[in-house]
Write a protein that holds these residues in place. Structure first.
Motif, PDB file in Angstrom:
ATOM      1  N   LEU A 296       9.254  -5.015  10.406  1.00 43.35           N
ATOM      2  CA  LEU A 296       9.094  -3.701   9.787  1.00 43.35           C
ATOM      3  C   LEU A 296       9.183  -2.592  10.843  1.00 43.35           C
ATOM      4  O   LEU A 296       9.851  -1.567  10.641  1.00 43.35           O
ATOM      5  CB  LEU A 296       7.751  -3.637   9.055  1.00 43.35           C
ATOM      6  N   ILE A 297       8.511  -2.788  11.967  1.00 33.68           N
ATOM      7  CA  ILE A 297       8.552  -1.791  13.041  1.00 33.68           C
ATOM      8  C   ILE A 297       9.975  -1.637  13.575  1.00 33.68           C
ATOM      9  O   ILE A 297      10.440  -0.520  13.836  1.00 33.68           O
ATOM     10  CB  ILE A 297       7.570  -2.190  14.161  1.00 33.68           C
ATOM     11  N   LYS A 298      10.674  -2.745  13.705  1.00 35.15           N
ATOM     12  CA  LYS A 298      12.051  -2.704  14.190  1.00 35.15           C
ATOM     13  C   LYS A 298      12.946  -1.932  13.216  1.00 35.15           C
ATOM     14  O   LYS A 298      13.797  -1.124  13.625  1.00 35.15           O
ATOM     15  CB  LYS A 298      12.567  -4.129  14.390  1.00 35.15           C
ATOM     16  N   THR A 299      12.741  -2.149  11.930  1.00 32.70           N
ATOM     17  CA  THR A 299      13.531  -1.458  10.919  1.00 32.70           C
ATOM     18  C   THR A 299      13.292   0.050  10.963  1.00 32.70           C
ATOM     19  O   THR A 299      14.240   0.849  10.915  1.00 32.70           O
ATOM     20  CB  THR A 299      13.183  -1.995   9.516  1.00 32.70           C
TER      21      THR A 299
ATOM     22  N   SER B 170       6.409  -0.483   0.587  1.00 28.66           N
ATOM     23  CA  SER B 170       6.608   0.503  -0.479  1.00 28.66           C
ATOM     24  C   SER B 170       6.792   1.908   0.071  1.00 28.66           C
ATOM     25  O   SER B 170       7.222   2.814  -0.653  1.00 28.66           O
ATOM     26  CB  SER B 170       5.406   0.489  -1.435  1.00 28.66           C
ATOM     27  N   LEU B 171       6.478   2.107   1.364  1.00 28.95           N
ATOM     28  CA  LEU B 171       6.643   3.415   1.999  1.00 28.95           C
ATOM     29  C   LEU B 171       8.061   3.619   2.523  1.00 28.95           C
ATOM     30  O   LEU B 171       8.398   4.723   2.962  1.00 28.95           O
ATOM     31  CB  LEU B 171       5.635   3.571   3.143  1.00 28.95           C
ATOM     32  N   LEU B 172       8.875   2.570   2.510  1.00 30.96           N
ATOM     33  CA  LEU B 172      10.237   2.673   3.019  1.00 30.96           C
ATOM     34  C   LEU B 172      11.156   3.345   2.005  1.00 30.96           C
ATOM     35  O   LEU B 172      10.921   3.283   0.794  1.00 30.96           O
ATOM     36  CB  LEU B 172      10.783   1.278   3.347  1.00 30.96           C
ATOM     37  N   THR B 173      12.193   3.958   2.524  1.00 32.46           N
ATOM     38  CA  THR B 173      13.244   4.454   1.641  1.00 32.46           C
ATOM     39  C   THR B 173      14.023   3.256   1.102  1.00 32.46           C
ATOM     40  O   THR B 173      13.957   2.158   1.673  1.00 32.46           O
ATOM     41  CB  THR B 173      14.189   5.396   2.393  1.00 32.46           C
ATOM     42  N   PRO B 174      14.750   3.427   0.000  1.00 28.56           N
ATOM     43  CA  PRO B 174      15.502   2.278  -0.542  1.00 28.56           C
ATOM     44  C   PRO B 174      16.423   1.630   0.485  1.00 28.56           C
ATOM     45  O   PRO B 174      16.516   0.398   0.560  1.00 28.56           O
ATOM     46  CB  PRO B 174      16.282   2.903  -1.702  1.00 28.56           C
ATOM     47  N   THR B 175      17.109   2.443   1.278  1.00 34.26           N
ATOM     48  CA  THR B 175      18.021   1.877   2.278  1.00 34.26           C
ATOM     49  C   THR B 175      17.246   1.074   3.316  1.00 34.26           C
ATOM     50  O   THR B 175      17.643  -0.050   3.676  1.00 34.26           O
ATOM     51  CB  THR B 175      18.810   2.997   2.973  1.00 34.26           C
ATOM     52  N   ASP B 176      16.143   1.629   3.821  1.00 35.39           N
ATOM     53  CA  ASP B 176      15.349   0.922   4.823  1.00 35.39           C
ATOM     54  C   ASP B 176      14.695  -0.321   4.237  1.00 35.39           C
ATOM     55  O   ASP B 176      14.514  -1.328   4.938  1.00 35.39           O
ATOM     56  CB  ASP B 176      14.273   1.852   5.390  1.00 35.39           C
ATOM     57  N   ASP B 177      14.328  -0.270   2.953  1.00 37.98           N
ATOM     58  CA  ASP B 177      13.737  -1.446   2.312  1.00 37.98           C
ATOM     59  C   ASP B 177      14.743  -2.592   2.274  1.00 37.98           C
ATOM     60  O   ASP B 177      14.401  -3.753   2.523  1.00 37.98           O
ATOM     61  CB  ASP B 177      13.282  -1.080   0.902  1.00 37.98           C
ATOM     62  N   SER B 178      16.001  -2.258   1.996  1.00 32.99           N
ATOM     63  CA  SER B 178      17.048  -3.285   1.989  1.00 32.99           C
ATOM     64  C   SER B 178      17.268  -3.851   3.394  1.00 32.99           C
ATOM     65  O   SER B 178      17.400  -5.069   3.573  1.00 32.99           O
ATOM     66  CB  SER B 178      18.347  -2.685   1.450  1.00 32.99           C
TER      67      SER B 178
END
Length: 831
Positions: free
Chosen positions: A392-395, A359-367
Motif C-alpha cells: 500500500l505504501i509503495k502504491t 477505501s481511501l485510495l482513488t479508483p486508479t490507485d486501488d486497482s
C-alpha cells in the motif's frame, strides 16, 4: 426341584452382569490410576521447574551481592580520592599563603590590633556562611526544581560571600600576626566553593532551565490535545516533552499542560490531578492510548477529506501526500508509542483495517494496489499483514510521484500560455528533489548555475513565474511559506537562496548579501533583536516570512509597507494584495494590533493628512451630537485583545463546516464546493455577480443552493437558500475555547453539565448566514469579565452545544478574525 432348575438361567444372567460390572469398575480404577500417575509426573516436573527457578534466583542474588560489594569497594576508593584531594588543597593553600607572604610582607602596612581582630572574625563568619551553603551535595542527580532553587537563590549569595572572602584573605595573609590555620581553612573553603559553583552552573546549563511562560500563549509547534483531534496522545506527549524539556518544575509543566493544552472534556476528567504531571500523563495514555483511539486520530484528517477527481492534479497531489503521511504514522506506531508490536499487528495489519485503508485510495490507485498484491502472491480481496501494508505504501508513493509530475506539467503549460517570455527558476533547477545540489553549489563557488532572467522568481516548487503574480505564494501563511521555500528562497530579500546567501561553515548561521538593499520597514524587528542578542549572523526575517505570532504586534501596517513591498517585488499589484492575496491582508490585520500604540503616541490625522484641531479625544453625545466634558470615571476603554466573529462548526453531510453569522450581509453564502460535495439541491445553476461596498464586483461561479438546517430547540428545520461562491471568507486562525469555557462555568455553574464548543476557526468559513432571517442568528446571553460575549445559537454544533462566543479574549491570536470577502452584498441579477 423343577422350579430351582428353571431359575438357573436367571442366575447365570445375574452372574454375567456382576462380572461385567466388575470389569467396568476395574477399567475405571485403571483410568484413575493412570490419572494419578500423570498428576504425579506433572507435580514432579513442576517441582523440578520451581527448583531450577529457585537456583536461578539464588544465583542472581549472589551476583547482586557481588555487585554491591564491588560498589562498596568503589565508594571506599572514592572517599580515599576525596581525602587525597582535600590534602592537596590544604597543601596548595599553604603554598599560596607562603607565596603571598613572601611577595607582600614588605609592602603591606600592619593593621591596628582592633581592625586585625575584626578582619579575622569576619573571615571566620564568612567561612561559616560559605560552608553552610556547600553542605548541599550536588554531585548527585537532583530534581530540576532543586537545581533551579540553588542556582537562583543560593548561588548569588555564595558568589557574594566568596568575593568578599577572597578580598579579605589577601589582606589578612599579609599581616604578621595572622593565624596560619584560619588562612589555610579559608583558602580551602574558597577552592571548594569554586568547584561547587562550577558544578552547579554545569548542571543548570545542561538542563537549559528557563521559566515557563506564565501566560497561555502556546509555542508554534504545539497543538492542544483533544480526543476528537487529528493528533494521537503519544504524538502530543512527545511534542510536549520535547518543547518543555528542562523548562521549569514538574508542577509548572502540569499547570501548563492542564491549563492551556487540554480540551474542556479532558480537563473535567483530570481536575483532581491537574497539578501532578505524572498522573496527568498516565491518565492521558490510559484513556486515549489504546490502538483504536490512536489509529482513529491518525486517520481522522484523511478520512474527513473528500477524495478529489483524478483529473484535478493539484488536489490529488495534496490528497495522496496527506494519505502517505497517515500511512507512515500508522507504520511507526510501535516505534513512537507504548503500544506493543503484537497489538499493532493484530489491528493495523488485519484484513478489516486494510480494507479501511484501501477505501481511501482513488479508483486508479486501488486497482494498482490490487496488482501489487497479486505480484507479491498475496490475496487481493482480503489483504492483511506487513506485506500488504508495504504494498500500500509503495502504491501511494508512486501515486505521489505521478501526481507531482502532472502538476509540474500543467503548471509549465499554463505558464507558457500566459507569459511568452520564458523565465528560468534558479532554485528549482538546482533543488528539484533535494537540497544536496543547492548546498553543494553554495559551498563551492566554482560551480556556477545559470542566471535567472526573472526579477523576483517565485519560491514555490514547480512555479516558474514572477513572485508578484503568484496567488499561491501570496495566499498562504508565513509558516507554510517557510516550509515550502526552505533551502530555496532567502527569507530576507525573498530572492533565490543560492543567489544571495553567504554561507558560513560555523554555528553562526548564514547572512543575506542583499540585506542592505531591503528596506528596514520590511524586516521583523524582533527577529533582528534575536540575532543581536544571541550574537548570531542570521539575517532578520522579512515580515512576509516571519512565523512568530509574538512578533506580530511590532509589524507595521500595510499602508506603511506597501511602497517598499512594491519595490522589493516589482510585479506586485496593490489591488491584488487587498482582494486576492487574503493571507497578506490577514497578516496586515494581525499587525494592526500595534495601532493602539499609534493612538496613544501620535496625534490624529484625517484622511487628507491635515492635523486635527483637537489634540485630546472628544466625547460626543450620540443623541444631540454635542461635544461634552466628562470625568474619567465615566469613560470605558476599548479592549486591546484580539477578537473572533460569532461562529460555530456545524455538520453538513460529511463536512464539518465552519459557519459564520454575519449581520452585515443581506444574503446567505455557501462555499460552492461544499454544496456540490454534499449534493445539496441546486435551485439555480446560473452564476451571478455580487457587488461589494466600496466598489468592485465578484463573480460567484456557482448557482444557488437550498437545504434545511436543524433541528432548532422547537424541533423545526430552517430553510437555507444560499448563493454559492468559490470562497466565502479568508482564513480564520484556530481558537481553542477551553479557557473561555472554564470562565463560563465559573460564571454560571449550570453550564458545567452542558456540552460546550472545544474550538472554532482553523480554516475558511464555508457557510455565512446573513441577516435575511434574524431567527437564524444566536441570541446574546451575557458578557464574561474577560470581555467576550456568550451567545445561544438555534443550532447544535458538532460538539452537541448551542453555546457560541464572539468578541475579544486574551487567548486569541491577533489574526483570529479574518476579513470577510463579501459584506453588505447585494444581488445584481436575481435568482
Amino acid at each position: 426341584m423343577e422350579t430351582s432348575i428353571a431359575a438357573i438361567p436367571n442366575i447365570k444372567i445375574s452372574l454375567v452382569e456382576v462380572y461385567e460390572r466388575c470389569q467396568a469398575r476395574e477399567t475405571t480404577c485403571k483410568a484413575l490410576e493412570a490419572q494419578c500417575n500423570q498428576r504425579n509426573a506433572q507435580t514432579t516436573l513442576q517441582f523440578e521447574s520451581d527448583k531450577t527457578t529457585s537456583n536461578a534466583i539464588v544465583q542472581r542474588l549472589s551476583t547482586i551481592e557481588r555487585s554491591v560489594q564491588e560498589m562498596q569497594q568503589s565508594i571506599v576508593g572514592l572517599k580515599a580520592c576525596v581525602r587525597e584531594n582535600k590534602k592537596r588543597m590544604h597543601d596548595l593553600s599553604d603554598s599560596i599563603c607562603s607565596a603571598s607572604q613572601n611577595v607582600s610582607q614588605h609592602s603591606t602596612s600592619v593593621l591596628p590590633h582592633e581592625e586585625f581582630v575584626a578582619m579575622e572574625r569576619r573571615l571566620v563568619s564568612l567561612k561559616g556562611k560559605i560552608s553552610r551553603i556547600l553542605r548541599k551535595n550536588i554531585d548527585v542527580d537532583l530534581p530540576e526544581e532543586q537545581i533551579t532553587t540553588l542556582y537562583k537563590k543560593k548561588l548569588p549569595i555564595l558568589e557574594q560571600h566568596t568575593k568578599e572572602a577572597s578580598g579579605t584573605i589577601g589582606k589578612y595573609s599579609n599581616q604578621p600576626g595572622k593565624n596560619e590555620r584560619i588562612a589555610r581553612s579559608i583558602y580551602s573553603t574558597l577552592a571548594e566553593a569554586d568547584a561547587w559553583s562550577d558544578l552547579l552552573n554545569g548542571k543548570y546549563d545542561d538542563l537549559k532551565i528557563i521559566e515557563l511562560d506564565a501566560s497561555d500563549r502556546l509555542p508554534e509547534e504545539l497543538t492542544p490535545f483533544s480526543p476528537t483531534g487529528v493528533q494521537n496522545v503519544f504524538e502530543f506527549l512527545n511534542d510536549f516533552n520535547r518543547t518543555y524539556k528542562g523548562r521549569g518544575t514538574d508542577q509548572n509543566k502540569a499547570s501548563k499542560l492542564w491549563r492551556s493544552l487540554l480540551s474542556n472534556e479532558v480537563k473535567i476528567d483530570t481536575d483532581q490531578i491537574k497539578n501532578n504531571l505524572g498522573q496527568l500523563m498516565d491518565h492521558l495514555v490510559e484513556n486515549y492510548g489504546d490502538i483504536d483511539t490512536v489509529t482513529d486520530a491518525i486517520l481522522r484528517d484523511i478520512e474527513g477529506t473528500p477524495r478529489p477527481e483524478e483529473t484535478d492534479y493539484k488536489r490529488l497531489f495534496a490528497y495522496v501526500k496527506k494519505l502517505m503521511n497517515a500511512l507512515k504514522r500508522l507504520r511507526d506506531i510501535p516505534k513512537n508509542t507504548q503500544i506493543v508490536s503484537e497489538v499493532w499487528e493484530s489491528s493495523v495489519l488485519s484484513a478489516k483495517f486494510m480494507k479501511r485503508l484501501s477505501s481511501l485510495l482513488t479508483p486508479t490507485d486501488d486497482s494498482k494496489f490490487s496488482d501489487e498484491l497479486r505480484s507479491k502472491g498475496l490475496n487481493s480481496r482480503k489483504a492483511r499483514g506487513q506485506g500488504a501494508l508495504d504494498a500500500l505504501i509503495k502504491t501511494v508513493n508512486r501515486s505521489i510521484d505521478n501526481a507531482a509530475r502532472l502538476v509540474d506539467r500543467d503548471t509549465s503549460q499554463s505558464t507558457k500560455k500566459e507569459r511568452p517570455r520564458k523565465t528560468v527558476h534558479l532554485v528549482d533547477e538546482y533543488d528539484s528533489d533535494s537540497s544536496v545540489e543547492t548546498k553543494a553549489y553554495v559551498n563551492n563557488a566554482s560551480v556556477q548555475p545559470p542566471v535567472s532572467t526573472a526579477r523576483k522568481p517565485c519560491g514555490l516548487r514547480g512555479h516558474t513565474h514572477e513572485m508578484g503574480q503568484c496567488d499561491d505564494f501570496l495566499s498562504i501563511t508565513p509558516v507554510k511559506r517557510r516550509q515550502m521555500t526552505e533551502d530555496r528562497l532567502c527569507w530576507t530579500c525573498l530572492g533565490p537562496r543560492a543567489r544571495c546567501r553567504v554561507r558560513q561553515n560555523t554555528s553562526e548561521g548564514s547572512s543575506c548579501s542583499n540585506l542592505s538593499a531591503v528596506n528596514k520597514i520590511l524586516l521583523c524587528k524582533a527577529c533582528t533583536e534575536y540575532g543581536k542578542k544571541n550574537s548570531k549572523a542570521y539575517s532578520p526575517c522579512n515580515i512576509l516570512m516571519c512565523s512568530m505570532k509574538s512578533h506580530v504586534a511590532d509589524h507595521p501596517p500595510l499602508d506603511k509597507m506597501l511602497p517598499s513591498l512594491i519595490k522589493l517585488i516589482p510585479d506586485l499589484d496593490p489591488e491584488k494584495i487587498k482582494v486576492q492575496t487574503a493571507s497578506i491582508q490577514v497578516n496586515v490585520v494581525q499587525q494592526q494590533s500595534s495601532a493602539y500604540k499609534i493612538v496613544e503616541e501620535r496625534k490624529a490625522e484625517s484622511v487628507t493628512g491635515k492635523k486635527s484641531n483637537k489634540a485630546d479625544p472628544v466625547t460626543v453625545d450620540s443623541s444631540s451630537g454635542e461635544v461634552r466634558k466628562v470625568s474619567n470615571e465615566q469613560i470605558t476603554h476599548e479592549t486591546r485583545e484580539a477578537s473572533i466573529f460569532i461562529m460555530q462548526v456545524l455538520k453538513i453531510g460529511q463536512t464539518e463546516a465552519l459557519t459564520m453569522f454575519d449581520t452585515g450581509a443581506n444574503i446567505h453564502l455557501i462555499q460552492g464546493k461544499l454544496g456540490e460535495d454534499e449534493n445539496l439541491e441546486l435551485i439555480s445553476s446560473k452564476p451571478t455577480t455580487l457587488t461589494v461596498v466600496g466598489g468592485g464586483a465578484i463573480e460567484t461561479e456557482y448557482g444557488v443552493f437550498r437545504f434545511f438546517l436543524g433541528p432548532t430547540p422547537e424541533g423545526t428545520f430552517k430553510e437555507i437558500i444560499a448563493q454559492g461562491i468559490p470562497s466565502v471568507t479568508g482564513h480564520f486562525s484556530h481558537a481553542d475555547l477551553s479557557i473561555v469555557n472554564n470562565e463560563l462555568v465559573n460564571r454560571d455553574i449550570r453550564f458545567a453539565s452542558e456540552p460546550l464548543p472545544e474550538r472554532v476557526g482553523g480554516k475558511k468559513a464555508q457557510l455565512l448566514l446573513g441577516i435575511r432571517d434574524p431567527s437564524l442568528h444566536p441570541t446574546p446571553l451575557f458578557q464574561l469579565p474577560s470581555g467576550i460575549g456568550v451567545y445561544c445559537s438555534p443550532f447544535k454544533d458538532i460538539f452537541g452545544s448551542t453555546i457560541c462566543y464572539g468578541g475579544p479574549h486574551y487567548t486569541f491570536n491577533p489574526g483570529a478574525d479574518a476579513s470577510t470577502m463579501v459584506m453588505f452584498a447585494q444581488m445584481v441579477s436575481q435568482y
